[in-house]
Every structure is written in C-alpha cells, then in structure tokens.
Enzyme design. Structure first.
Site, PDB file in Angstrom:
ATOM      1  N   CYS A 119      57.952 -29.398 -19.644  1.00  0.00           N
ATOM      2  CA  CYS A 119      57.360 -29.983 -18.443  1.00  0.00           C
ATOM      3  C   CYS A 119      57.516 -29.007 -17.284  1.00  0.00           C
ATOM      4  O   CYS A 119      58.234 -28.011 -17.404  1.00  0.00           O
ATOM      5  CB  CYS A 119      58.006 -31.332 -18.123  1.00  0.00           C
ATOM      6  SG  CYS A 119      59.694 -31.221 -17.475  1.00  0.00           S
TER       7      CYS A 119
ATOM      8  N   CYS B 215      50.280 -52.586 -28.498  1.00  0.00           N
ATOM      9  CA  CYS B 215      49.213 -51.794 -27.879  1.00  0.00           C
ATOM     10  C   CYS B 215      49.511 -50.308 -28.055  1.00  0.00           C
ATOM     11  O   CYS B 215      50.513 -49.807 -27.533  1.00  0.00           O
ATOM     12  CB  CYS B 215      49.099 -52.099 -26.383  1.00  0.00           C
ATOM     13  SG  CYS B 215      47.814 -51.143 -25.561  1.00  0.00           S
TER      14      CYS B 215
END
Length: 577
Positions: A129, A9
């Site tokens: 981040c 996936c």
C-alpha cells in the site's frame, strides 16, 4: 412462524451484516422467530443446526448461492439476491412467505473433502500500500487466512515501509499456480514473467480475501513481466490508474518527508534560529533535513513517471520534478511533471520503432534525452510559472485564514480522513497535507494526522466504556485498535466499521471533524507526516503540544462515547484476530 435467514454478499462484508440485521428486524416486526446465518470474513458462521432446520417453517436466502444446500431438502426455501432484500426487507420476506417452493438441491458432484483435495492450489501473493504500514500487512493476513480456509497452500510477501518481508523465493514462484498482486502502488513484475497473475487492490484483498482468491484462480492471465495487459486488470484498477500512479509517487516520497521533517525539528532543539550559526550541530542538522526536503518533489515526480512508464520514466520524471521545485511550483508542479514525463516516456517506448541493431540505444539514450527535453521545456515555458503562481496563492490563503475559515478547512480534512478509513478519500486528504509540507505549510498535515488517529482510538475507548456490549474477542480487538490509533493507523477501526457501518462511520466522522477543526483553530503545526503520538518524542516536531493532544483527546472521546451509547449489545460478533 420459525424462519432461518441466510445472507452472503461477495461484494462486501458490510452488506452481509447490514442485510442480516434488516431482515432480522423485519422478521421480529412480523412476530416471527428468526435464526440468522451470516456468511462473512470477520466472524464465524453460526450455522443453523439440524433441530433448527427441522423446526423452521421457511428458509430465506439472500445470497448468490445457497450455502450447503443439501441440508434444506424438503423445506420451503426462497432464494433471492441480497440487492433485492436490502431496500425493503419486509416486502422481501412477504414474497418469500408467499412464493417459497419446496427445495430440492442438485446432487453434489463430489464429497467436500475430495473436492477440497482435488482443487487445492499453490498461491503466492504480494501486498503493498502507499504508506506501507497498515493495509499492506492486514491484507497479507486476510489472504493467508482465507487461502488456508479454502484449502490452498499460500505464501504472501509484504512490501511495506521497511522493505520486502517474507520474500518469495524463485522456487515458490515457479511452483505457484497463480500470483496475486494486491498492490496500490507499482511493484516489479519481472520475476512473475510467464505466470498467471491477478491484480487487485489491498483494500479489496483485505475486505474480500476469499472472493479475491476465487477470482484470481478463475480470471488470472499470463503476463510477460512488463506492464500488466489491460485485460488482466480488474475494472476497479483500470478506472484508478491515475490514482495508483499518484500513490506510487507518494509512497516513495514519504521517507524523504519523514526524515527531513524530523531532522529539521531536531535542529530546533537548539533554538529556532540556532541553525544560522555556521559550523554548529544545529546548522548541520538543518542542512541534512533541508537536503531531504529538497528531494521531496523530484522523488514524487520521478516515481509517478516510473509507475506509468517503468524505468524509462525515472530520469525525465526526476528532472521535471527538480524543475518544478526550482521554479516554485511545488508538489502540484511535481505531480504534473511526473504524469507528463511518464506518459511521454511511455509513448516513446511504444511508438519509436528502431532497427534491431540500434534498439538497445532506446532506453539509455533516446527515451531519457527526448522525454527529459520535452518535459523540461513544457515545465519551463508552459506549466511551471502558472502553477507556481497558483501554489503561492494557495499558500498565502492558508497562511491568512481567519479562525472561521481555518475551522472549516479542519472540519473538511477531518471528515475526509474518517469517511473511508484508509480509502481513496482518506488518501486524498493525506496527500494534500503531505504535499503542503514541501512548501513549509504545516497546519493541514497536523489536522490530517490528528483526525486520522481518532477512529481507532475512539473504537478502543468504546470497547472499554461499554464493555458489557462487547464479546471478549471484540474487547481484544478494541485494545489493538487503540494502539493502532496512537500510531496513526486509521485502518485499526475497519473491523468495527465493517460490522456496524451505519453507527461507526458517523461517530468517527463526528470525532475526526471536531479534532481537525480544533487542530486548525489552535494553529497546530506538524513537521512529519506519520508516527502518531510517538512524534511527540521529537522536540519541536509538533507545536503546540498540549493543545494538539487536547484536540485528539476531545475528538476521540466524542467518537468513543457516542458509539458506546449507540452500539447494540445484542449485535455481538466475534472479530477475527
């Protein structure tokens, strides 16, 4: 009946593993012998060998494409979407048995080695981040490994809490075919002017590095070095623009909170009221720490505005933030001031058209003057006082919480810290705790950090308590996770959550919620927003120390013991180092 089950996936590693396990269980219930071939980023692929393929009566592929299709020529093969397989795997297998045709793959356009050599690209990337600790470096490592695995030459620069590391040279940028900016905060784009740039988040780069690189090569657009054009940004980033601006402000604010909180804690070594004596070291430390804490709201507002409008937003953002602090509207007022200043500066940048002879006055005179004036007046006459009243009410409520309500708040914050392990919900709880430090409300931050330490510590404990259920590589990952947990890096539990989300996440939430509740119940207070267990080395940074440690230990044991019990030994998967 012998069957080979293949899952892959591109939208998430957890989905790949979950689909594989559900299909495997459904096959066993049908009495089939199944070999599972999972294509994910965190584990090596156990490809079916020639003997297994020859013996297979059916090949079931739940993926966008059939991997290495030539090996299945002449076999009955059913190819469907992974979304079709997940809801009802038994029905998916029944359909596969009933409808699978003999497979005849299309001829390959080129040999793999030739194709890899032809398609090799030079890639440079930047990761950043909000806290500059975990996601920054984990995403960089994931991109580097995925790039090399795809046969590309890749260099990744990290912009973490200690500044830029492995900095890209001008030559490397010039030679790059594509630039990947995997950043949750705003970074300077000017040095990438004229290059094909692809923007995404650190979380996406960490969880789906191969997909990120392939998307970058296919979808990157040329940028002029200013703000990213809307068409160049993935849909997820367009939807999270406000969130990204907020996290940029938080990331620049954090050093002020850490430095100020710990220096104030040092002053308490000489006595809680020792700083009141002029000329003493305690008074000097309190003055230094107080100055750092006084910068929290202005820096938060200034860099929210910077994220929105680039450099023209800094001055009005800082001014608006200082007004918010003076008025008493705290971090909530600072956030509003930052967004107001940023969007006003952005509107002036785009909307004010001047003759070329005076255009140079716009960034140094017109925008700072007009944006600061508008932001200041709105803060003084409209936003400031109502928000100050709201913040005062919030602080009074938090200070007056009885034990029951304190436990409920701790449960909520602890749950939020453990739901997505560094994702948006986790960051929302963290930002709430950090913001309240500026108002000298220290309980929620203590609960937030304690709960955030529980998932990785718990995964480390589980790898020891149920050692026989773990592969050697998983046990090594458990040791690393334990250390990351001590440092308050929740992301250390991500590899375990990605492979077994239905068991790991509930166990983490249970432990984190209990820890958050206990922290609030014992009245724990934390002066610094990061550092984990090592903040204990600073006297006065955490109170009460032993009860706070007890809350962390209890929550970690709940997570570790529960997952050690629930983990399936048969589901061993090697973890990438």
């Amino acid at each position: 009946m012998n069957v080979i089950l293949i899952t892959n996936c591109p939208s998430g590693m957890a989905t790949t593993f979950l689909a594989a396990r559900r299909l495997e269980q459904a096959a066993k219930r049908l009495g089939w012998q199944a070999h599972v071939e999972m294509h994910g980023e965190l584990a090596p692929v156990e490809r079916a060998n020639g003997e297994q393929i020859d013996a297979a009566d059916l090949i079931v592929v739940a993926a966008e494409h059939v991997p290495e299709p030539a090996r299945f020529e002449g076999k009955r093969l059913y190819h469907g979407s992974i979304r079709e397989a997940l809801p009802d795997p038994a029905a998916f297998l029944a359909t596969a048995k009933r409808e699978a045709p003999l497979y005849a793959p299309a001829p390959a356009a080129a040999e793999p080695n030739e194709s890899a050599a032809t398609n090799a690209r030079h890639i440079v990337a930047v990761t950043a981040c909000p806290t500059g600790v975990a996601h920054t470096f984990m995403a960089a490592e994931a991109l580097s490994e995925a790039g090399r695995g795809l046969g590309h030459a890749i260099r990744v620069e990290t912009q973490g809490s200690v500044g830029a590391q492995d900095q890209l040279s001008e030559q490397e940028i010039a030679e790059a075919d594509v630039v990947i900016l995997a950043c949750d905060i705003e970074v300077d784009p000017t040095r990438f002017a004229g290059k094909r740039v692809y923007r995404t988040s650190t979380g996406t780069a960490l969880k789906k590095p191969q997909v990120t690189i392939e998307a970058a090569l296919a979808d990157a657009n040329v940028e002029n070095g200013a703000a990213a054009p809307a068409s160049s940004q993935p849909k997820s980033l367009k939807e999270k623009g406000v969130y990204k601006h907020l996290l940029t402000g938080v990331s620049f604010m954090l050093p002020m909170v850490v430095a100020g909180g710990l220096i104030i804690a040092l002053s308490f070594m000489f006595g809680i009221e020792a700083f009141e004596e002029p000329g003493t070291l305690a008074a000097a430390l309190m003055q230094i720490g107080g100055s750092a804490m006084g910068l929290i709201v202005p820096v938060l507002a200034g860099y929210i505005a910077y994220s929105i409008a680039d450099r023209p937003g800094i001055a009005p953002g800082l001014i608006g933030g200082m007004l918010a602090a003076d008025i008493g509207s705290g971090f909530i007022g600072g956030i509003l001031a930052g967004f107001l200043a940023g969007y006003v500066a952005l509107a002036l940048t785009r909307g004010v058209k001047l003759p070329s002879s005076v255009e140079s006055l716009k960034p140094i005179l017109i925008i700072p003057f007009v944006a600061s004036l508008i932001t200041g007046l709105v803060m003084v006459y409209i936003i400031g006082e109502p928000v100050a009243t709201l913040l005062a009410a919030l602080e009074n409520y938090l200070e007056s919480l009885d034990s029951t309500n304190a436990v409920i708040l701790g449960l909520l914050l602890g749950t939020m810290m453990c739901v997505d392990l560094g994702g948006p919900i986790n960051k929302a709880a963290y930002t709430f705790g950090v913001g309240l430090i500026a108002s000298n409300t220290l309980g929620p931050m203590a609960a937030v950090m304690a709960a955030g330490m529980v998932p990785p510590i718990g995964m480390g404990l589980a790898s020891v308590l149920a050692r026989y259920k773990y592969a050697p590589a998983e046990r090594e990952a458990g040791k690393a996770s334990f250390v990351l947990g001590l440092c308050f890096i929740s992301e250390g539990a991500i590899p375990f959550a990605a492979k077994d989300p239905l068991r790991v996440i509930p166990c983490c939430i249970a432990g984190g919620a209990v820890t958050g509740a206990l922290s609030m119940l014992v009245g724990a207070k934390l002066m610094a927003p990061h550092g984990g267990i090592f903040v204990l080395l600073i006297p006065g940074a955490i109170t009460p120390v032993l009860l706070y440690l007890g809350a962390i230990i209890i929550g970690s044991l709940i997570t570790g013991v529960s997952y050690a019990f629930l983990k399936r030994g048969a589901a061993q998967v090697a973890v990438a180092s």
